[in-house]
Design an enzyme around this catalytic site. Sequence first.
Site, PDB file in Angstrom:
ATOM      1  N   ASN B 360       0.809  -1.214   0.000  1.00 27.51           N
ATOM      2  CA  ASN B 360       0.000   0.000   0.000  1.00 27.51           C
ATOM      3  C   ASN B 360       0.850   1.275   0.000  1.00 27.51           C
ATOM      4  O   ASN B 360       2.079   1.209   0.019  1.00 27.51           O
ATOM      5  CB  ASN B 360      -0.974  -0.019   1.182  1.00 27.51           C
ATOM      6  N   ILE B 361       0.180   2.381   0.012  1.00 29.54           N
ATOM      7  CA  ILE B 361       0.869   3.671  -0.145  1.00 29.54           C
ATOM      8  C   ILE B 361       1.855   3.932   0.987  1.00 29.54           C
ATOM      9  O   ILE B 361       2.867   4.582   0.788  1.00 29.54           O
ATOM     10  CB  ILE B 361      -0.144   4.839  -0.217  1.00 29.54           C
ATOM     11  N   CYS B 422      -7.863  -2.482  -6.399  1.00 24.58           N
ATOM     12  CA  CYS B 422      -7.115  -2.637  -5.156  1.00 24.58           C
ATOM     13  C   CYS B 422      -8.123  -2.321  -4.063  1.00 24.58           C
ATOM     14  O   CYS B 422      -9.193  -2.929  -4.037  1.00 24.58           O
ATOM     15  CB  CYS B 422      -5.897  -1.733  -5.146  1.00 24.58           C
ATOM     16  N   SER B 423      -7.854  -1.391  -3.179  1.00 30.42           N
ATOM     17  CA  SER B 423      -8.870  -1.058  -2.182  1.00 30.42           C
ATOM     18  C   SER B 423      -9.826  -0.011  -2.737  1.00 30.42           C
ATOM     19  O   SER B 423     -11.016  -0.247  -2.890  1.00 30.42           O
ATOM     20  CB  SER B 423      -8.207  -0.541  -0.911  1.00 30.42           C
ATOM     21  N   GLY B 425      -9.041   1.713  -5.653  1.00 32.34           N
ATOM     22  CA  GLY B 425      -8.965   1.727  -7.106  1.00 32.34           C
ATOM     23  C   GLY B 425      -8.456   3.024  -7.671  1.00 32.34           C
ATOM     24  O   GLY B 425      -8.765   3.372  -8.797  1.00 32.34           O
ATOM     25  N   ASP B 427      -4.965   4.093  -6.691  1.00 35.36           N
ATOM     26  CA  ASP B 427      -3.504   4.099  -6.626  1.00 35.36           C
ATOM     27  C   ASP B 427      -2.900   2.934  -7.411  1.00 35.36           C
ATOM     28  O   ASP B 427      -2.478   3.086  -8.536  1.00 35.36           O
ATOM     29  CB  ASP B 427      -3.040   4.042  -5.171  1.00 35.36           C
TER      30      ASP B 427
END
Lengths: 811, 649
Positions: B360-361, B422-423, B425, B427
Amino acid sequence: MLMGSKTTFKVRQIVPDMKERMLSHGGLHTRGRDMFGLHCLPGECVLQRAVLVRKKLCAREGGGWLAGTLFCTHFRVAFVPQDCQKPDDNADPVLLGDHDVALASIEKVVAVGPSRTKLVTPNSSLKFTPEELVLYCRDLRVVCFLFDRLTPETQATEITYSIAKTYQPLKPGTILSFQNAALGSVEMKQFLSNRRRDTQINWFESTSDWERDLERTGATGWRVSAVNDRFEMATSLPRFNVVPQKVLDTELKKTFAHFNEGRIPRWCWRHPRGSDLLRMASFQNNIYHEKDDIRNLETLLFGGQQQCVVVELAEDMPTPADIQLAHTRLRALCLGDISTSVSVPDDKWLSTLEATRWLDHARCCLKKAAEVSCLLRGGHMTVILQEPEDRDLNCVVSSLVQVMCDPHCRTLPGFQGLVQKEWVMAGHRFLSRANYHRESDKEEAPVFLLFLDCVWQLWAQYPSHFQLTGDYLLALHDSVHVPLFSTFLSNCQRERSRRSQRLSQSYTPVNGWREVLPRDTSQDPVDPPLPPVWDWSLQYSCNRRARFTHPVSQPVSSQLVLNGNLNAHPDSHKLTDGAPGSVFLLSRGTFSSPSNLLPWRNGGGSGSYRKSHRRAPSSESLPGLERVIKAWSLSEPSKPPPGPQDPHEPLLPLLLGPCVRVWRDCYLRGALQAQAFCHPTPASMYHPVDQLAWEVQQLRDKLALASTRHAAATTKKQESRRPAANLNQNSNNGTFLFSAPRPSLVPRGPPPTSTPPRAPIPAAAPPRLAGRDASKRTFLFGHPADARPDQRYAPTPSIRLPKNNGPSLGS
Amino acid sequence: MEKSGSLDSLGSKQSSSRQPSVDSLSSTSTSRSDRSSHAKAPSALSSDSVSTSTEFSPELRSRTKADAKLLRDADKLAQEEPQLLPKETVQDTAKEVTYICPFLGAIRGTVSVTNYRLFFKSTDRDPSFVLDLPLGVISRVEKIGGSSSRGEVSYGLVCKDVRNLRFAHKQPDDSLKKSIFEVLMKYAFPVSNGMQIFAFEYGHVFPENGWKVYDTLSEYKRQGLPNESWRISKVNDQYELCDTYPAILVVPVNIPDEELKRVAAFRAKGRIPVLSWIHPESQATVTRCSQPMVGVNGKRSKEDEKYLQAIMDANAQSHKLFIFDARPSVNAAANKMKGGGYESEDAYQNAELVFLDIHNIHVMRESLRKLKEVVYPNIEESHWLSNLESTHWLEHIKLILAGALRIADKVESGKTSVVVHCSDGWDRTAQLTSLAMLMLDGHYRTIRGFQVLLEKEWLSFGHRFLLRLGHGDKNHTDADRSPIFVQFIDCVWQMTRQFPAAFEFNEYFLITILDHLYSCLFGTFLCNSEQHRAKDDLTKRTVSLWSYINSQLDDFTNPLYVNYSNHVLFPVVSMRHLELWVGYYIRWNPRMRPQEPLHQRYKELLAKRAELQKRVEELQREVTNRSVSSSSERAGSPTRSITPVQTFV
């Protein structure tokens, strides 16, 4: 799956079969013979063949698969692509086609079956039909062949056996048989003995060769001594050595005993700023130094200079054993191995690569060479590389220094001459280091390969300063693993010149014969005359050779004449603060002036001598020298950049972590992990830059042709000159072709023989022509003076043997 | 300031403005740059010794080339002050400031702060040292220590572009007077100080309007949409269905807008699966969305299941659908606690779920932070590679590329439609779809096509640039910041390395994009979504980065570009073939200067070829004119061999 049953072979059972096959082709050994599409060498036998095979192409070749036929001869594994054009029957033999592998460079043969992989040795038997054949090579290539479903199973199995049987781990006997397989036929010997040496290369074999180099670099005060002509003074040194003019041969003779193996300080190169580079082995300390000896020794060390820096290479450089270890690790890391399925996980690649220390070693050599280059730039001193044996790292550093400082050494002939001078003639133990015979594993160390890596690093950082290319370095790298070349098959000049004798002994083992060297050993049926590695047209097709040089290169300013005293520019590196006669030691990155550096300096029983002698240890210029080296490592960001065309400025490599990189094109050629699926084969097989360069060359050729025709057609000569003059102007702008003749890539229609003497072309040559007074002194890209400038567009048949010419002229 | 100069004068300015740079030793390239500048402007300042190669390097390269070119002032050899952009005004100037350069040591000089940049010029060096940075790149300003014995205070500027700067200066005697760095703080973080970002003031007019580069409908039209299976929906016209999506969406034909709303209820933030790209032949599609709101109880949505079935049915070639979840499966499972999750293969018939293991980020932010530590200011030589490995940056790059490769392979080779999420959508999903599209579609590898790609997959689909970059916001610890876009550009760079002729743009193009990602000079990367952009009326009030880039395409063009438009690129994603992007991450280190500006050389080669070709033609014409008889026999071969040349061009 076909396990067991009919496809199980024992290799031994094949042997008679194989012999039969060899015999059956025995009568067909004619030159230019074409067997099933394979263009064989004279005397080459095809042992086995498999059809409908696909070869995996590496990324450089465009990736994907190439269909064709696979051959195993007793010299090579050859692959002929389906749609390759038929070679000219009259063309000269080329040892290795573009897709071929010499048997001697194969290290391992692995067969991949439907469910498993197996390492195939001469004695092993296969219990499955191989679907894929993987050849691991000593030169880090991994060649992968895929058998088609339509490939007859027996062909797939048998060719695997044939290769496994014939490639053989290297042993003294196998080397010879390999050489015979490649070069042993009568035609081949004939052909080889008729080959002319490349006259563009300085071979450093005769006095005049050395004198040429002295003249080229503008070194004065040095002479070529023949005192070692019969290798009596030092067996590992060449016949001719360059020493100060002041030292007489009789005096010189006495100095050999003071050095390990008699490897006295010898001149290597003169920097245009007037410093000299020398190399020597370590001192023999247990020798009594006579007063006269000492004077001679010091004259040898100082040449004509005031200062002398001894650069000790043993201290902080990798030893050959280190290099060997690093290389072994690098191989293991890069090759990966599907037969053992041990490979480094991708996420540990970087740290594992670091742990091989190969890059560290390369960095270390480059750093040392850069330091020496900076010292030389300071001017007016001798810099002497000292290594206990003077046969490994001295070779690396001295040649790297010259690559960095001397643009000539970055041309193809110049580089080859450099290797001749600093490696072949200087007695690098190629044979022991390569360990072809597998007899002295302790000695094995790829010092030369490390050097090639260093040159590659320089090339990768300054590609446009080199005439030679990465492809060339790669070819040279691969050639080291093919035991066919006289260059790499001896440890020194003495051995090289004795080689033929040894073989004549096998016929007439009379000791007295040794000295009478029969000149015609090349006719000896047992021993093929080994060619030098530099005879590239023997090894590779002209397509491959065309990629050895950059078509376009940096301009070199015209007023360059080296007299060794060039001080046109105010020089910030100039050292003036050293007292005459100072000797310094550079070791572990620091300078010192230890009193016992020269073993005779600290007494040796001649105290009175020391007092009276004009030379005395001095530490005055230590700071100056330190500054020279430090300045480089800080990269002198405050200094305005020197003129880029100033050829005296060495190409100093960047050595920061990210700058020293893996030679991917070489080491990762076979990495299985790296082979992703590459669907789109690029439209052209060539790299666009190659393509572009090729086109530029083409156009130039055509232009030359057109302008000559033009010249012939028109009476107005003035006009015909115009295009060439414009070309010249462009070359001032920075791009001109190297003047070395290049074989043209495509068959040119009209043979250039018909062209009249070309008026405009000499004008198209680089501007240097006007500026050089003594043509031999050019310190420039371009061939030595004996090559004519008008050769650049088409090799003139009259000055070369027809055999030497590319196919374009051979017909 | 006049705005349109000919390219010639721009060229000369470019070289002259870099005159003061101190980048030394790039001896190798000077000649070429000289030549190029001469070629462009014969009357330019005489052979300056500054090389074009500095363009990626430089600490010292003072100003980005881009900025330099924006400046229209004539002579700037003796520039004491920065060349101001339109509407740029000097706010404060301080003399006797020391810039503590990690490479060159302390440098005395003058600092000026404008509403756009910080400008430092040395007074004690010749040639003078210039530092010119847009305030937008500053992430934080910190006062280091109190007053020293010499009465100097020192300030550290942490920048977003992988460098830190340190200044020291005397505290003004007048305690009422603010230090220049306090002025700086005000303008560096305009949003926090209730001011406007400079992009809204900068009103330069370029010959081309970059806002017109991307037109949603014509891009879909290029892809052949709408067609019998896909329709264009305006359900989100007012951003009511999903406020982070664009107004125009492409959805399966047989799903009416009403149903879309029910699907939106089941997808996080209402980001329903919509089409990003369609294969021109197989009709396999790349669709993107956010995670399904499965939750701990394994909630299902009939509409969502039907919707994915419709996506699959739209592609007649395959009876399967691949759902790529960019996250590691553990993270995806953990999201169930927050109501999210992933599609279960029981609920979605014929769908196969693949996790791509991309972190993740926060992990990415941390990785880049470590990378910065490793590369700036000094590089430890002996452990460089293991240090680099420990940042995991390249590993993340590899995973992203590998994920995109799998997507592209499924679409191209498997002819199967894929759904990527992803979570949220915005990143990882944006990274994956845009990289996959770059591999699949040659159009996106052109300069304009790449701009369209960014506008579409990143900007219109709501990658939250403002939040990820923190434009003008002093809250540097904000957990929403993350270098996702930088990472994407890095991936693109890795691809350009492997396919040097497949991209129309060059490395400088990518670096320029990243430079202006932070500079806040252009409006392109402001705001979080299309809705906000429309609300702020960016297209009217700011200039697009593409206006600037497309007005001087020459600088950004890869001379070796060959239009492999029908080729699909499958890059090698092994670590062994990935490299750290030295030209970006380590460009401030003068010891890393690029040695050889190769593209310059390629340009020369191309020019040479064109010139020679012309001359050959001229001569041939002349020859045929003069000696018709002799040429007839020879003419054959040259013409034949010239053909590859022409096809290549």
